[in-house]
Design a protein around this motif. Structure first.
Motif, PDB file in Angstrom:
ATOM      1  N   ALA A   1      48.702  60.843  41.534  1.00  0.00           N
ATOM      2  CA  ALA A   1      47.373  61.407  41.807  1.00  0.00           C
ATOM      3  C   ALA A   1      46.615  61.654  40.509  1.00  0.00           C
ATOM      4  O   ALA A   1      45.404  61.381  40.423  1.00  0.00           O
ATOM      5  CB  ALA A   1      47.514  62.700  42.605  1.00  0.00           C
ATOM      6  N   ARG A   2      47.292  62.185  39.494  1.00  0.00           N
ATOM      7  CA  ARG A   2      46.630  62.428  38.204  1.00  0.00           C
ATOM      8  C   ARG A   2      46.131  61.129  37.590  1.00  0.00           C
ATOM      9  O   ARG A   2      45.030  61.068  37.034  1.00  0.00           O
ATOM     10  CB  ARG A   2      47.591  63.143  37.251  1.00  0.00           C
ATOM     11  N   MET A   3      46.948  60.092  37.682  1.00  0.00           N
ATOM     12  CA  MET A   3      46.564  58.816  37.089  1.00  0.00           C
ATOM     13  C   MET A   3      45.382  58.192  37.833  1.00  0.00           C
ATOM     14  O   MET A   3      44.456  57.656  37.211  1.00  0.00           O
ATOM     15  CB  MET A   3      47.759  57.873  37.086  1.00  0.00           C
ATOM     16  N   ILE A   4      45.396  58.260  39.157  1.00  0.00           N
ATOM     17  CA  ILE A   4      44.277  57.731  39.931  1.00  0.00           C
ATOM     18  C   ILE A   4      42.997  58.495  39.599  1.00  0.00           C
ATOM     19  O   ILE A   4      41.927  57.902  39.406  1.00  0.00           O
ATOM     20  CB  ILE A   4      44.562  57.832  41.440  1.00  0.00           C
ATOM     21  N   HIS A   5      43.092  59.820  39.511  1.00  0.00           N
ATOM     22  CA  HIS A   5      41.921  60.642  39.190  1.00  0.00           C
ATOM     23  C   HIS A   5      41.352  60.274  37.823  1.00  0.00           C
ATOM     24  O   HIS A   5      40.126  60.219  37.644  1.00  0.00           O
ATOM     25  CB  HIS A   5      42.316  62.121  39.205  1.00  0.00           C
ATOM     26  N   THR A   6      42.215  60.004  36.863  1.00  0.00           N
ATOM     27  CA  THR A   6      41.773  59.705  35.493  1.00  0.00           C
ATOM     28  C   THR A   6      41.250  58.280  35.346  1.00  0.00           C
ATOM     29  O   THR A   6      40.264  58.042  34.634  1.00  0.00           O
ATOM     30  CB  THR A   6      42.928  59.932  34.510  1.00  0.00           C
ATOM     31  N   LEU A   7      41.862  57.337  36.037  1.00  0.00           N
ATOM     32  CA  LEU A   7      41.585  55.922  35.793  1.00  0.00           C
ATOM     33  C   LEU A   7      40.762  55.250  36.882  1.00  0.00           C
ATOM     34  O   LEU A   7      40.514  54.039  36.803  1.00  0.00           O
ATOM     35  CB  LEU A   7      42.915  55.154  35.648  1.00  0.00           C
ATOM     36  N   HIS A   8      40.303  55.997  37.885  1.00  0.00           N
ATOM     37  CA  HIS A   8      39.703  55.350  39.050  1.00  0.00           C
ATOM     38  C   HIS A   8      38.490  54.481  38.707  1.00  0.00           C
ATOM     39  O   HIS A   8      38.232  53.484  39.373  1.00  0.00           O
ATOM     40  CB  HIS A   8      39.322  56.405  40.107  1.00  0.00           C
ATOM     41  N   ARG A   9      37.753  54.840  37.644  1.00  0.00           N
ATOM     42  CA  ARG A   9      36.573  54.035  37.281  1.00  0.00           C
ATOM     43  C   ARG A   9      36.957  52.643  36.790  1.00  0.00           C
ATOM     44  O   ARG A   9      36.130  51.722  36.817  1.00  0.00           O
ATOM     45  CB  ARG A   9      35.771  54.749  36.189  1.00  0.00           C
ATOM     46  N   TYR A  10      38.179  52.482  36.313  1.00  0.00           N
ATOM     47  CA  TYR A  10      38.593  51.215  35.711  1.00  0.00           C
ATOM     48  C   TYR A  10      39.523  50.408  36.609  1.00  0.00           C
ATOM     49  O   TYR A  10      39.885  49.287  36.261  1.00  0.00           O
ATOM     50  CB  TYR A  10      39.291  51.484  34.374  1.00  0.00           C
ATOM     51  N   ILE A  11      39.891  50.964  37.755  1.00  0.00           N
ATOM     52  CA  ILE A  11      40.766  50.231  38.673  1.00  0.00           C
ATOM     53  C   ILE A  11      39.962  49.112  39.327  1.00  0.00           C
ATOM     54  O   ILE A  11      38.866  49.350  39.841  1.00  0.00           O
ATOM     55  CB  ILE A  11      41.343  51.185  39.744  1.00  0.00           C
ATOM     56  N   PRO A  12      40.455  47.874  39.288  1.00  0.00           N
ATOM     57  CA  PRO A  12      39.698  46.755  39.867  1.00  0.00           C
ATOM     58  C   PRO A  12      39.344  47.012  41.323  1.00  0.00           C
ATOM     59  O   PRO A  12      40.190  47.363  42.141  1.00  0.00           O
ATOM     60  CB  PRO A  12      40.685  45.577  39.735  1.00  0.00           C
ATOM     61  N   ASN A  13      38.055  46.837  41.635  1.00  0.00           N
ATOM     62  CA  ASN A  13      37.558  47.067  42.983  1.00  0.00           C
ATOM     63  C   ASN A  13      36.694  45.880  43.384  1.00  0.00           C
ATOM     64  O   ASN A  13      35.579  45.724  42.896  1.00  0.00           O
ATOM     65  CB  ASN A  13      36.738  48.359  43.038  1.00  0.00           C
ATOM     66  N   PRO A  14      37.195  45.004  44.262  1.00  0.00           N
ATOM     67  CA  PRO A  14      36.443  43.803  44.636  1.00  0.00           C
ATOM     68  C   PRO A  14      35.071  44.105  45.210  1.00  0.00           C
ATOM     69  O   PRO A  14      34.133  43.346  45.008  1.00  0.00           O
ATOM     70  CB  PRO A  14      37.343  43.147  45.692  1.00  0.00           C
ATOM     71  N   ALA A  15      34.938  45.217  45.935  1.00  0.00           N
ATOM     72  CA  ALA A  15      33.642  45.559  46.538  1.00  0.00           C
ATOM     73  C   ALA A  15      32.594  45.804  45.459  1.00  0.00           C
ATOM     74  O   ALA A  15      31.470  45.314  45.537  1.00  0.00           O
ATOM     75  CB  ALA A  15      33.786  46.803  47.427  1.00  0.00           C
ATOM     76  N   ASN A  16      32.944  46.559  44.431  1.00  0.00           N
ATOM     77  CA  ASN A  16      31.999  46.828  43.332  1.00  0.00           C
ATOM     78  C   ASN A  16      31.668  45.547  42.579  1.00  0.00           C
ATOM     79  O   ASN A  16      30.527  45.357  42.146  1.00  0.00           O
ATOM     80  CB  ASN A  16      32.587  47.858  42.374  1.00  0.00           C
ATOM     81  N   ALA A  17      32.659  44.698  42.397  1.00  0.00           N
ATOM     82  CA  ALA A  17      32.402  43.444  41.690  1.00  0.00           C
ATOM     83  C   ALA A  17      31.421  42.577  42.474  1.00  0.00           C
ATOM     84  O   ALA A  17      30.523  41.963  41.897  1.00  0.00           O
ATOM     85  CB  ALA A  17      33.716  42.688  41.468  1.00  0.00           C
ATOM     86  N   ALA A  18      31.564  42.546  43.798  1.00  0.00           N
ATOM     87  CA  ALA A  18      30.648  41.739  44.611  1.00  0.00           C
ATOM     88  C   ALA A  18      29.234  42.290  44.548  1.00  0.00           C
ATOM     89  O   ALA A  18      28.261  41.542  44.469  1.00  0.00           O
ATOM     90  CB  ALA A  18      31.149  41.720  46.069  1.00  0.00           C
ATOM     91  N   GLU A  19      29.078  43.634  44.564  1.00  0.00           N
ATOM     92  CA  GLU A  19      27.759  44.229  44.488  1.00  0.00           C
ATOM     93  C   GLU A  19      27.087  43.916  43.158  1.00  0.00           C
ATOM     94  O   GLU A  19      25.871  43.794  43.070  1.00  0.00           O
ATOM     95  CB  GLU A  19      27.870  45.742  44.658  1.00  0.00           C
ATOM     96  N   SER A  20      27.894  43.789  42.100  1.00  0.00           N
ATOM     97  CA  SER A  20      27.354  43.520  40.776  1.00  0.00           C
ATOM     98  C   SER A  20      27.077  42.035  40.559  1.00  0.00           C
ATOM     99  O   SER A  20      26.547  41.655  39.523  1.00  0.00           O
ATOM    100  CB  SER A  20      28.341  44.021  39.702  1.00  0.00           C
ATOM    101  N   GLY A  21      27.480  41.199  41.520  1.00  0.00           N
ATOM    102  CA  GLY A  21      27.297  39.771  41.369  1.00  0.00           C
ATOM    103  C   GLY A  21      28.283  39.144  40.416  1.00  0.00           C
ATOM    104  O   GLY A  21      28.036  38.076  39.863  1.00  0.00           O
ATOM    105  N   LEU A  22      29.434  39.813  40.219  1.00  0.00           N
ATOM    106  CA  LEU A  22      30.429  39.309  39.267  1.00  0.00           C
ATOM    107  C   LEU A  22      31.500  38.496  39.975  1.00  0.00           C
ATOM    108  O   LEU A  22      31.786  38.729  41.121  1.00  0.00           O
ATOM    109  CB  LEU A  22      31.078  40.492  38.527  1.00  0.00           C
TER     110      LEU A  22
END
Length: 282
Positions: free
Chosen positions: A261-282
């Motif tokens: 849980a601590r690691m997810i809380h700290t690193l969540h912005r950098y965890i690969p997320n296909p949905a965010n990548a699609a929204e960014s057109g990447l």
């Protein structure tokens, strides 16, 4: 070299010019360019009640106004280009930045895979065991779970599979809602399995048919950060329904929950997320 204070003031000035001055200059160029074609003397004779206005406009050096506005606008454009670079340069910087973020994301995925290997050891998994351990981060914007790590001693079940799952389906959703979910009553296959998954887990038939690992045992442990906010779910699944005792598997997952849980809380912005990548057109 400009001092930090002067550079900030210069940047603020350029921002002001980009937002307010340049659009105004464009308007001046358009109006003065258009009015150059007018014969104000003839218009004053045709509309004597507007003679004063037309006299002022006739006396105004519109060509000079047009020239000055155009030159100032051009100069501001050059300054903006020097500050931000060309569009091609900006795209190159964005691609480079995204590449760096992807590399960080890949490293985080490898880290989680290694940590899940340690969980597998705590679960006393042997080579080729038909068991899989997966970590899913919750994306509240997409209402989905994003897989950010997986381990199985069986290479067939270690394959990535889907990258995200709806947060209202499956054992993951049950663990998310209840904090802990254990089920070893899932039928092996066929109509009984489809009916059970639909009733217990709201899994549609087409999704049920696409599931490659026909697990009969599921254990899902929700992960809450130090603030008590739910951030992820740790899932263990096995083909054999009697592979684990509930008390043993729960104690094992409870023992690692806070660290994950601590690691997810700290690193969540950098965890690969296909949905965010699609929204960014990447």
């Amino acid at each position: 070299m400009l001092s930090v204070k002067r550079r900030k003031a210069w940047e603020a000035f350029l921002d002001f010019c980009a937002v307010w001055v340049q659009p105004g200059l464009v308007l001046v160029v358009l109006l003065s360019g258009t009015m150059l074609s007018f014969d104000f003397a003839a218009l004053a004779l045709q509309y004597p009640e507007w003679r004063g206005v037309f006299g002022v406009l006739q006396a105004t050096p519109l060509f000079v106004v047009l020239l000055i506005a155009g030159l100032v606008s051009f100069a501001l454009s050059i300054l903006e280009t020097r500050r931000h670079g060309t569009l091609a340069t900006m795209r190159s910087h964005l691609r480079q930045r995204q590449s760096e973020i992807d590399e960080i994301g890949n490293s985080i995925t490898i880290l989680f895979d290694g940590l899940l290997l340690n969980v597998g050891r705590k679960l006393q998994l042997t080579e080729g065991a038909q068991v899989r351990v997966s970590l899913y981060m919750h994306d509240k914007n997409q209402k989905a779970f994003v897989r950010c790590g997986r381990y199985s001693p069986n290479p067939v079940f270690a394959e990535p599979g889907r990258t995200s799952y709806p947060d209202d389906e499956g054992c993951i959703a049950q663990g998310w809602l209840k904090e802990w979910h254990f089920d070893n009553q899932v039928p092996a296959n066929g109509a009984a399995r489809r009916s059970y998954n639909q009733k217990q887990y709201a899994i549609p038939d087409h999704v049920n048919e696409a599931i490659r690992m026909k697990s009969r045992l599921y254990a899902a442990r929700r992960l809450d950060d130090a603030l008590g906010t739910a951030v992820a779910v740790l899932v263990v699944e096995a083909i054999e329904p009697d592979h684990f005792e509930e008390e043993f598997i729960r104690a094992t997952l409870d023992g690692v929950a806070d660290d994950f849980a601590r690691m997810i809380h700290t690193l969540h912005r950098y965890i690969p997320n296909p949905a965010n990548a699609a929204e960014s057109g990447l």
